[in-house]
Design an enzyme around this catalytic site. Structure first.
Site, PDB file in Angstrom:
ATOM      1  N   ASN A   1       0.852  -1.189   0.000  1.00 25.63           N
ATOM      2  CA  ASN A   1       0.000   0.000   0.000  1.00 25.63           C
ATOM      3  C   ASN A   1       0.889   1.240   0.000  1.00 25.63           C
ATOM      4  O   ASN A   1       2.112   1.142  -0.007  1.00 25.63           O
ATOM      5  CB  ASN A   1      -0.970  -0.015   1.194  1.00 25.63           C
ATOM      6  CG  ASN A   1      -0.240  -0.141   2.522  1.00 25.63           C
ATOM      7  OD1 ASN A   1       0.584   0.703   2.871  1.00 25.63           O
ATOM      8  ND2 ASN A   1      -0.536  -1.208   3.264  1.00 25.63           N
ATOM      9  N   HIS A   2       0.274   2.407   0.022  1.00 20.87           N
ATOM     10  CA  HIS A   2       1.003   3.664  -0.149  1.00 20.87           C
ATOM     11  C   HIS A   2       1.529   4.265   1.156  1.00 20.87           C
ATOM     12  O   HIS A   2       2.030   5.388   1.154  1.00 20.87           O
ATOM     13  CB  HIS A   2       0.104   4.698  -0.838  1.00 20.87           C
ATOM     14  CG  HIS A   2      -0.288   4.323  -2.234  1.00 20.87           C
ATOM     15  ND1 HIS A   2       0.625   4.201  -3.249  1.00 20.87           N
ATOM     16  CD2 HIS A   2      -1.509   4.028  -2.770  1.00 20.87           C
ATOM     17  CE1 HIS A   2       0.000   3.868  -4.368  1.00 20.87           C
ATOM     18  NE2 HIS A   2      -1.291   3.745  -4.103  1.00 20.87           N
TER      19      HIS A   2
END
Length: 398
Positions: free
Chosen positions: A209-210
């Protein structure tokens, strides 16, 4: 602990004054702003130029400069200081502090200071043991000042015994410990998770994920500043941590679970800020998967729910804080997580709020307590958000 602290260092007439140069260097290296007051007798042992060069500030020796009339404002100096350390302090100056004699700049600053005062005595064995000196020690400690006890060894007179000024490294360690003891999280062990997890597909690819880890790292740094013994468990991130904490680097959700499980029982407070992957591939290919002409399907399985696992084994005296990052029906989801996972606080981030979310240097949070009390905060830097979260935890501790 000493970073950005304003420190007055008084240097008196003693052969141990040569150690003051090393002490100034260590204090500056620790990030402190140092101003030196050198007594007339002290200047016989070490030069103002040496101390000015190391402190990067002019050295104060007199109330005023005779040639220019520039006044050294003792009240202003006393109020500027976060702490005063006199090292070395001679028997003579020790007696002046005990009786309130004010006949030089150092003693005037001492009487004006509103901050903690530390003294590191240096004198010969018989002078140190003399009843007058010991009475003066009792008097100044009765005023709330702190004595850094002298060491034992060979003295300038050739005698062997107590009276050697503590070594500069010992003084710095003493000051840092004393400051840490006054911090609100002193004695508390805190575990913080931060960053994403990467779940391998093959040796090249992963599911992730970011998350940048910025919020978790800001929390870990703030807790360390507040005196906590911090263990930071970090997923893959480029963020740098301070030396004031213990960092454990992990990659996958299982790695993070193992690290959390190993440290949770000893933690007084646990803050689960990491963005842990909810799913991972059932099978990890040993070789890089080649591009297919047709669609490619990847079977996934759930990862361990670390937050729920910690909530199940949490003791009543432990504090567990979780984060909720939502895109819709945010508050209900956050309240549900608070109850299901046995949390004491949940910190809600909404991706619908401008200034919140991954990779940003700012955040906007809402905190819910176990009693479902709701506190909404404005958009702030993540460092300021960390302070708000720490304040919320301190309320639970108190």
């Amino acid at each position: 602990m000493l970073n950005n602290k304003n420190i007055i260092l008084g240097v008196c007439g003693s052969i141990a004054a040569y150690k003051s140069a090393f002490l100034v260097r260590l204090l500056v290296k620790a990030g402190a702003n140092v101003k030196v007051i050198l007594t007339q007798d002290g200047a016989n042992f070490i030069t103002p130029l040496t101390l000015a060069t190391l402190s990067k500030n002019p050295v104060y020796t007199q109330y005023f400069e005779e040639e220019t009339g520039v006044w050294s404002n003792h009240v202003e100096l006393g109020l500027w200081a976060d702490l005063v350390i006199v090292a070395p302090i001679s028997a003579n100056t020790l007696a002046k502090l005990a009786t309130g004699i004010c006949d030089n700049l150092l003693t005037a600053v001492y009487l004006s200071a509103k901050c903690p005062v530390y003294v590191a005595p240096a004198m010969d064995l018989d002078m140190w043991k003399h009843e007058a000196t010991q009475n003066n020690i009792q008097t100044i400690t009765g005023f709330g000042n702190t004595v850094i006890e002298p060491g034992t060894g060979e003295l300038a007179s050739g005698l062997h015994g107590a009276g050697r000024m503590a070594e500069p490294e010992e003084i710095v360690a003493f000051l840092e410990h004393a400051l840490k003891k006054s911090m609100p999280f002193f004695g508390k062990k805190v575990m913080v998770t931060a960053g994403p997890t990467y779940e391998a597909i093959d040796p090249v690819r992963f599911i992730g994920n970011h998350s940048s880890g910025k919020m978790g790292f800001a929390l870990a740094d703030e807790l360390a500043k507040l005196g906590a013994e911090v263990t930071l468990i970090a997923g893959p991130t480029s963020e740098k941590s301070t030396e004031a904490l213990t960092r454990i680097d992990v990659i996958s959700a299982q790695d993070m679970f193992n690290a959390c499980n190993a440290n949770f029982e000893q933690s007084d407070v646990t803050i689960m800020c990491a963005a842990v992957a909810d799913y991972r591939p059932k099978m990890i290919a040993e070789q890089k998967i080649k591009k297919q002409e047709s669609d490619f399907n990847l079977a996934l399985e759930k990862t361990v729910d670390i937050l729920a696992s910690m909530g199940k084994i949490k003791k009543p005296e432990q504090i567990l804080v979780g984060f909720a990052l939502e895109t819709n029906d945010e508050e209900n989801y956050a309240k549900g997580k608070l109850e299901r996972k046995n949390l004491d606080l949940v910190v809600l981030n909404s991706l619908n709020d401008k200034g919140a979310g991954f990779k940003s240097d700012t955040n906007k949070i809402t905190i819910f307590s176990r009693a479902l009390e709701r506190t909404v905060f404005d958009v702030k830097s993540k460092n300021e958000v960390a302070k708000d979260i720490c304040n919320a935890i301190l309320k639970l501790i108190k």
